[in-house]
Every structure is written in C-alpha cells, then in structure tokens.
Design an enzyme around this catalytic site. Sequence first.
Site, PDB file in Angstrom:
ATOM      1  N   GLU A  99       0.837  -1.204   0.000  1.00 38.83           N
ATOM      2  CA  GLU A  99       0.000   0.000   0.000  1.00 38.83           C
ATOM      3  C   GLU A  99       0.871   1.253   0.000  1.00 38.83           C
ATOM      4  OE1 GLU A  99      -3.384   0.312  -0.320  1.00 38.83           O
ATOM      5  OE2 GLU A  99      -3.142  -1.796  -0.847  1.00 38.83           O
ATOM      6  N   TRP A 155       1.768   1.639  -3.499  1.00 45.21           N
ATOM      7  CA  TRP A 155       0.760   2.317  -4.318  1.00 45.21           C
ATOM      8  C   TRP A 155       0.908   3.829  -4.207  1.00 45.21           C
ATOM      9  CZ3 TRP A 155      -2.483   1.516  -8.158  1.00 45.21           C
ATOM     10  CH2 TRP A 155      -2.842   0.204  -8.476  1.00 45.21           C
ATOM     11  N   TRP A 189     -19.421  11.081 -21.145  1.00 47.45           N
ATOM     12  CA  TRP A 189     -19.821  11.324 -19.760  1.00 47.45           C
ATOM     13  C   TRP A 189     -21.187  12.000 -19.751  1.00 47.45           C
ATOM     14  CZ3 TRP A 189     -16.786   8.888 -16.484  1.00 47.45           C
ATOM     15  CH2 TRP A 189     -15.438   8.726 -16.776  1.00 47.45           C
ATOM     16  N   ASN A 195     -10.873   3.428   2.666  1.00 46.90           N
ATOM     17  CA  ASN A 195     -10.467   3.234   1.269  1.00 46.90           C
ATOM     18  C   ASN A 195     -11.443   2.367   0.491  1.00 46.90           C
ATOM     19  OD1 ASN A 195      -8.357   3.576  -0.854  1.00 46.90           O
ATOM     20  ND2 ASN A 195      -8.335   1.351  -0.720  1.00 46.90           N
ATOM     21  N   TRP A 201     -14.825  11.850 -13.767  1.00 39.32           N
ATOM     22  CA  TRP A 201     -14.121  11.630 -12.498  1.00 39.32           C
ATOM     23  C   TRP A 201     -13.630  12.922 -11.868  1.00 39.32           C
ATOM     24  CZ3 TRP A 201      -9.074  13.256 -12.533  1.00 39.32           C
ATOM     25  CH2 TRP A 201      -8.436  13.345 -13.770  1.00 39.32           C
ATOM     26  N   TRP A 231      -9.045   8.148  -8.438  1.00 41.46           N
ATOM     27  CA  TRP A 231     -10.219   8.424  -9.257  1.00 41.46           C
ATOM     28  C   TRP A 231     -10.074   7.863 -10.665  1.00 41.46           C
ATOM     29  CZ3 TRP A 231     -15.028   9.663  -8.201  1.00 41.46           C
ATOM     30  CH2 TRP A 231     -15.313  10.139  -6.914  1.00 41.46           C
TER      31      TRP A 231
END
Length: 476
Positions: free
Chosen positions: A279, A282, A310, A346, A364, A387
Amino acid sequence: MANALIWFRRDLRLDDNPALQAALRAGQSPLCVYIHAPEEEAPWAPGAATQAWLHRSLLALDADLRARGSRLVIRRGDSLAELEKLIAETQAEALHWNRLYEPASIARDTRIKQGLKSRGLTVESHNAALLVEPWTVQTGSGDPYRVFTPFWKNARQRLDPQAPPAAPARLPEPPPRLAGLDVADLQLEPRKPEPRWDTGFWDDWQPGEAGAAEMLEVFLDGAASGYKEQRNYPDRIATSKLSPHLHFGEISPRRIVAAVLARRWPAAVQPDIDHFLSELGWREFSHHLLFHFPHTASENLNPKFDRFRWAKPDADHLRAWQRGRTGVPIVDAGMRELWHTGWMHNRVRMVVASFLTKNLRYHWKHGADWFWDTLVDADLANNTQGWQWTAGTGADAAPYFRIFSMISQAEKFDPAGKYIRRWVPELAKLPDSALAAPWEQPALLRQLAPAYPGRPIVDLKASREAALAAYSGAKA
C-alpha cells in the site's frame, strides 16, 4: 557558523528531515522557515480541509522547534521574494528544502533554485517524501512504469531497512529580531460567519509529528496483524490511517518502513506486512505516475477516454452525492464520514467513486474536486490515481465491466450494518436485511426511516447497463 535556511513545506517534522540534516552535517546553523503561498500551487491550491489540518500541524511543528530552543519563522507572499528577504535579513549562505513532486511545485522550485544559485547561494533539495525517486525506477526499455506489480517488484528491492536519522535534540535560536507571523495570521481555520465544519475532525486526529508517531505505533501493535483482510471492512479499526500524516510530511515513508522491518513478525502475519508495504508502494506508484505524466491531474492517462460520453451532471444529484443523500446507504455513509471526519475508508472511497463515475456516469474530475476540498489527506497524486483507477481511465485501471454493486459491497463489507448505522443514523432501526437496499422494502422504510430518501437517485440496474454500453464503446 554560517546560517542556512530550511524551507519547510509538506515536510512538517524534525525526524528524518533530510534538508535539516544536510545543514547540520555541513556545520551550518539552521533557521526554520515556512512561507504561505497557496496560490503558487494553482490550479491545485490546498482545499479547505487540508488548510484546517495545516493550521494545527504548523502549531505542532513550532512547538517542537521551541522545545529544542528554536522556532518557526512564518512568512506569507511570493516564495522567491520572501526567501530573498530572509537571506538578506539573516545573511544566510545556504538554502535547503525537501522536494515536492506536483507539476506547479516543480516549476516553482526549479525557478527559485536557478535564480538563487546564479547569485552564489548554495541551494540544495532533498528527498523526504518518497522511498525512491521517480527517475530511478524504470522499465527495461527505460520508460516509466504504467502497471503497479512490476513497478513495486522493482522499487521494493530498493527499500532501505536502516532507521533514518532522528530529530536533533537541540537547535540554534533564530535572531531575536527576525520577524514572522503567527499561525493564526494565515487564517487557515474556518472563519465566521462560516460554521465550524471541522469540529468533528479533531475527535479522530492529532495533527503533528507526535500524532503521526503514535498512529504508527498503535497500528503496528494492533491492526497490522490481520491487515490484508480486515482493511476492507469500514466498520473496524483495521487500517493505519497514516495518510494525512504522510501527506503533510509529519512522518516519512522511510520511518514507517524501518519501523515495520525492525519488528519480528510471526510467519502467519507476514502476508499482512507485505500487503501493508504494498500500500505504501501504491502511494509511490501514484507519485511516480504524476511526475512522469503531469497532465493526468486533470486529463485521462488513457487517451481512449478523451471522447467518452460522460453524462451532463444534474446539480441536484451531484449535491445529493456530496452530502450523502443518494438513497444508497453505503454511499451515503461514506460521504457523511468524509464530511464529518475529513477522511473516508479506502474500500468505501472506491464504492462512492464507482457510483459517481459509473452509475451516474459523471466525469471523475467532479469527484476528484470534491475530495480535494474535503479530505485531510488530499494528495494530488493519490487522489488523481484513485479516481482514474475507478473510472477506468488511468494506470492499472479497473476494467470497464467492474462496476461496484452497491448492495453486495454493503452486504459483504458491512454485514452487521455497523458502518451504515453510525453514519446514517436515520436507518438505525432498520433490520440488517434491509440496510443494504432499503428501497426494496418501501413500507418498512417509510415506517422506520421516513426522513431517508425513498429510492436511490438513479436506478442501479439500469445505470449499470448504460455504463457498460458506454464503456464498451470507449474500449472499442
């Protein structure tokens, strides 16, 4: 002893602070300064929630400095102009800072370094925010990684298990006449006539280096064991919650890694530790992506989506999402947790993002902008990557057919309804069987929770099918 300015930004700590350590190693007398210039980070100037945290973090840093005989000199204005004033006032011969990796900050810092170096000043920047620098991790062909797994396999080999330098016990006092502002002068907290929307934050957070160290210790002593599975359940204390402390640099990723690797973990716990380190990986990956692809803060990493259809946002629906009034309990719980605490679990971040980008099919950026203003850990790299991952437009993106089921996510990860009942208390009287999809039992919903929306703002099944069709076209 020559004076050296230590320019603090998002490295608000004394432990493992490479800029501070560099000055001390050079035999320089460090003078700690902070210059408030949020406009220089445009278009990503800090949001309201991060400013509220910054107020308390600066107070904590100043207190830590004063305990060591120093203090934080605070200025406001153009960074270069203020640094030049401080150099003249202190006769400083060197300037040290720790790097930032956002596009606007890189451009600003490059300009300042070139300008001051040309005048004969020693100017050095250092890495305090990342485990490895973005330009040091490359594919075999010399390109930046776009996929996490090979990136982390490469980067993990570079981790340094050695404990980084601790905070100095004493620091020299700045010249008494060196003027500076008080933290309150920066007006970072909500001001009247605004209500104190941040009041709930401080039940959960202690900004500053001490709060970060305590959070790490609590995590290692408790939730680290079982982390890999338990981290998915928002009703439990099962994550480190270090993200805001990392964002403000109140703790370094090197310190976290060193603390993790210094412990002897049982073999059964090792998968949890590996997952926790991934993590952190990430986080690294997100910063590396933003460094190499700076346009992604506002544009798709995958250009196939530049013509994606969109939906035009409905103002009422967007506000319902922001305020936790969508009629979908797991979404509303997450959005209310965010509003009250400045943070969201999360797993739930992915759920609410999927609802916005796939069920509502809004760009987004609408979600990223809201998170930017309301999260205390609003980190441009992480926010952008998160996102774009959920929307399917970024690196390692969720496949277009992965549209989170709002009902199954609630049933699987909040099976007893503790999370929903905490953040959507008007549903507290509903039985567990009705909590994930209360609109399916309308009579019970009207009887026990009349103040809650009678149905979701969008049909989940129909919107899923419409999103699949739209995404299939984009992928083709």
